[in-house]
Design a protein around this motif. Sequence first.
Motif, PDB file in Angstrom:
ATOM      1  N   CYS A  20       0.869  -1.178   0.000  1.00 32.59           N
ATOM      2  CA  CYS A  20       0.000   0.000   0.000  1.00 32.59           C
ATOM      3  C   CYS A  20       0.906   1.228   0.000  1.00 32.59           C
ATOM      4  O   CYS A  20       0.825   2.058  -0.889  1.00 32.59           O
ATOM      5  CB  CYS A  20      -0.890  -0.027   1.246  1.00 32.59           C
ATOM      6  SG  CYS A  20      -1.892   1.441   1.459  1.00 32.59           S
ATOM      7  N   PRO A  50      -3.173   9.610   0.541  1.00 29.97           N
ATOM      8  CA  PRO A  50      -4.314  10.459   0.909  1.00 29.97           C
ATOM      9  C   PRO A  50      -5.081   9.824   2.061  1.00 29.97           C
ATOM     10  O   PRO A  50      -5.871   8.921   1.855  1.00 29.97           O
ATOM     11  CB  PRO A  50      -5.153  10.444  -0.374  1.00 29.97           C
ATOM     12  CG  PRO A  50      -4.840   9.129  -1.015  1.00 29.97           C
ATOM     13  CD  PRO A  50      -3.487   8.680  -0.544  1.00 29.97           C
ATOM     14  N   GLU A  82       0.914   6.673  -6.961  1.00 24.37           N
ATOM     15  CA  GLU A  82      -0.227   7.586  -7.059  1.00 24.37           C
ATOM     16  C   GLU A  82       0.239   9.034  -7.080  1.00 24.37           C
ATOM     17  O   GLU A  82       1.108   9.419  -6.297  1.00 24.37           O
ATOM     18  CB  GLU A  82      -1.163   7.367  -5.859  1.00 24.37           C
ATOM     19  CG  GLU A  82      -2.274   8.404  -5.791  1.00 24.37           C
ATOM     20  CD  GLU A  82      -3.289   8.160  -4.676  1.00 24.37           C
ATOM     21  OE1 GLU A  82      -3.217   7.110  -4.004  1.00 24.37           O
ATOM     22  OE2 GLU A  82      -4.157   9.036  -4.495  1.00 24.37           O
ATOM     23  N   TRP A 101      -0.825   6.640 -11.275  1.00 27.76           N
ATOM     24  CA  TRP A 101      -2.266   6.402 -11.096  1.00 27.76           C
ATOM     25  C   TRP A 101      -2.904   7.541 -10.310  1.00 27.76           C
ATOM     26  O   TRP A 101      -2.242   8.189  -9.500  1.00 27.76           O
ATOM     27  CB  TRP A 101      -2.545   5.031 -10.499  1.00 27.76           C
ATOM     28  CG  TRP A 101      -2.670   4.876  -9.016  1.00 27.76           C
ATOM     29  CD1 TRP A 101      -3.721   5.273  -8.239  1.00 27.76           C
ATOM     30  CD2 TRP A 101      -1.730   4.245  -8.124  1.00 27.76           C
ATOM     31  NE1 TRP A 101      -3.487   4.929  -6.922  1.00 27.76           N
ATOM     32  CE2 TRP A 101      -2.281   4.298  -6.823  1.00 27.76           C
ATOM     33  CE3 TRP A 101      -0.480   3.632  -8.306  1.00 27.76           C
ATOM     34  CZ2 TRP A 101      -1.624   3.769  -5.711  1.00 27.76           C
ATOM     35  CZ3 TRP A 101       0.171   3.110  -7.194  1.00 27.76           C
ATOM     36  CH2 TRP A 101      -0.398   3.184  -5.923  1.00 27.76           C
ATOM     37  N   ARG A 105      -9.727   9.487  -4.310  1.00 26.76           N
ATOM     38  CA  ARG A 105     -10.011  10.814  -3.749  1.00 26.76           C
ATOM     39  C   ARG A 105      -9.594  11.938  -4.683  1.00 26.76           C
ATOM     40  O   ARG A 105      -9.881  13.104  -4.415  1.00 26.76           O
ATOM     41  CB  ARG A 105      -9.331  10.952  -2.390  1.00 26.76           C
ATOM     42  CG  ARG A 105      -9.947  10.096  -1.321  1.00 26.76           C
ATOM     43  CD  ARG A 105      -9.010   9.923  -0.135  1.00 26.76           C
ATOM     44  NE  ARG A 105      -9.452   8.836   0.719  1.00 26.76           N
ATOM     45  CZ  ARG A 105      -9.268   7.544   0.413  1.00 26.76           C
ATOM     46  NH1 ARG A 105      -8.639   7.208  -0.686  1.00 26.76           N
ATOM     47  NH2 ARG A 105      -9.710   6.606   1.224  1.00 26.76           N
ATOM     48  N   LYS A 130      -8.349   5.488 -11.028  1.00 28.27           N
ATOM     49  CA  LYS A 130      -9.252   4.746 -10.136  1.00 28.27           C
ATOM     50  C   LYS A 130     -10.646   5.356 -10.184  1.00 28.27           C
ATOM     51  O   LYS A 130     -10.796   6.547 -10.487  1.00 28.27           O
ATOM     52  CB  LYS A 130      -8.721   4.803  -8.707  1.00 28.27           C
ATOM     53  CG  LYS A 130      -7.514   3.916  -8.468  1.00 28.27           C
ATOM     54  CD  LYS A 130      -7.400   3.614  -6.982  1.00 28.27           C
ATOM     55  CE  LYS A 130      -6.272   2.677  -6.694  1.00 28.27           C
ATOM     56  NZ  LYS A 130      -6.371   2.102  -5.341  1.00 28.27           N
ATOM     57  N   ARG A 160     -11.918   0.078  -7.683  1.00 31.35           N
ATOM     58  CA  ARG A 160     -11.558  -0.175  -6.275  1.00 31.35           C
ATOM     59  C   ARG A 160     -12.780  -0.126  -5.364  1.00 31.35           C
ATOM     60  O   ARG A 160     -12.678  -0.030  -4.160  1.00 31.35           O
ATOM     61  CB  ARG A 160     -10.458   0.785  -5.795  1.00 31.35           C
ATOM     62  CG  ARG A 160     -10.700   2.244  -6.089  1.00 31.35           C
ATOM     63  CD  ARG A 160     -11.655   2.942  -5.169  1.00 31.35           C
ATOM     64  NE  ARG A 160     -11.044   3.304  -3.914  1.00 31.35           N
ATOM     65  CZ  ARG A 160     -11.706   3.661  -2.832  1.00 31.35           C
ATOM     66  NH1 ARG A 160     -13.054   3.714  -2.860  1.00 31.35           N
ATOM     67  NH2 ARG A 160     -11.104   3.999  -1.722  1.00 31.35           N
ATOM     68  N   MET A 221      -4.959  -5.574  -9.231  1.00 30.10           N
ATOM     69  CA  MET A 221      -3.938  -4.831  -8.490  1.00 30.10           C
ATOM     70  C   MET A 221      -4.160  -5.174  -7.018  1.00 30.10           C
ATOM     71  O   MET A 221      -5.255  -4.950  -6.485  1.00 30.10           O
ATOM     72  CB  MET A 221      -4.091  -3.328  -8.708  1.00 30.10           C
ATOM     73  CG  MET A 221      -3.230  -2.492  -7.793  1.00 30.10           C
ATOM     74  SD  MET A 221      -2.748  -0.934  -8.567  1.00 30.10           S
ATOM     75  CE  MET A 221      -3.446   0.228  -7.452  1.00 30.10           C
TER      76      MET A 221
HETATM   77  C1  PEP Z   1      -4.130   2.955  -2.561  1.00 23.42           C
HETATM   78  O1  PEP Z   1      -4.114   2.395  -3.662  1.00 23.42           O
HETATM   79  O2  PEP Z   1      -3.342   2.680  -1.647  1.00 23.42           O
HETATM   80  C2  PEP Z   1      -5.190   3.952  -2.293  1.00 23.42           C
HETATM   81  C3  PEP Z   1      -5.003   4.985  -1.490  1.00 23.42           C
HETATM   82  O3  PEP Z   1      -6.319   3.619  -2.904  1.00 23.42           O
HETATM   83  P1  PEP Z   1      -7.705   4.405  -3.177  1.00 23.42           P
HETATM   84  O4  PEP Z   1      -7.362   5.654  -3.912  1.00 23.42           O
HETATM   85  O5  PEP Z   1      -8.400   3.399  -4.016  1.00 23.42           O
HETATM   86  O6  PEP Z   1      -8.353   4.614  -1.855  1.00 23.42           O
END
Ligand code: PEP
Length: 357
Positions: A20, A50, A82, A101, A105, A130, A160, A221
């Motif tokens: 993560c 985030p 991200e 990615w 949020r 996402k 997700r 993923m």
């Molecule tokens: C992540 O992939 O660790 C993540 C923060 O995912 P999401 O944006 O889907 O909450």
Amino acid sequence: MNITPIFDKKKRPIVIAGPCSAETEEQVMTAARALAKQNIDLFRSGIWKPRTRPGSFEGVGTEGLAWLKRVKQETGLKVTTEVANTQHVFDALKHGIDVLWLGARTTVNPFSVQEVADALKGTDIPVMIKNPINPDLGLWAGAIERIYKAGITKIGVIHRGFSYHGETKYRNVPRWELPIELKRQFPDIEIICDNSHICGRRDILQDVAQKALDLQFDGIMTEVHPTPDEAWSDAAQQITPEVFGKLVSELIVRKKSSDDIEFTASLEHLRGQINEMDSELLALLGQRMKVAEKIGEYKKVNNISILQPARWNEIMEEAVAKAKIHDLSDGFVASVLQAIHQESINHQVAVMKGEAV
Ligand code: PEP
Ligand code: MN
């Protein structure tokens, strides 16, 4: 739109894995070395996290990008992270990140998506988007369009799940009909299932990954950590490289026929309706039992027996008559009502005894 695939067209499923969050250089390298042996397609790790509330671990920041660079050099794996603002994009590009990615949020906020899109102008780095945290297909499609308009052609999406305020076994409910509808609108886009954030727990990761493949998703993923229980974020859903290897090896890739997408979309839509109706039925049955309990209280106060055969016959006769109107068989209606009646009696007996049901 002329969206091109990020990954090699032939190999399915596409496999993206990694922690993560990048926590330490050693943690990142240990995960990457183990996953490189499994020939994954892309190594993931969050550098800027985030978090919903301040004070949780918010990522190691730019320092972690050097660790991802080392992953590339030492293992040959491609890496992804991200990004949510201009600085993230510039830093990631400077450190040779292969794929970016957009998190849930970010997709939810067109200002942020546009900021990232503007920062990407003039590059040709692949971007995965996402779904937004809420089930709004327009926002998801809008993010794809903004990134595409910035000149990025290699775009993929990651499903997700969606936040939901009710009881559910998922951390984020899948609402499969939404990614399927997105795929209908953007047929060339590769679609990846982030089973980790859908599940939020380890025991159903396999089922969700398999379901995604059965719905013709292109890949998965999954969050993979050398010591999941000690992870600084999302510990409950992370698995070891070993468990992940087993998960992938047990996935079944079924044949797909290209014109199936309409069928799959309709099926998911109808199943969604059935799930909703089942929930409503259960809620109504619960309410019915509460009314039966009230009746039980009156019977207790007035010292009347629970079973009232005349009343029961009346209910049965009325229901069997109504069964025909709704195209239901007599036998079915009788057995459903008998079960409901028995449950009502159980509730009333409990009331009489002053016990919990
Ligand atoms: C992540 O992939 O660790 C993540 C923060 O995912 P999401 O944006 O889907 O909450
Ligand atoms: Mn996570």
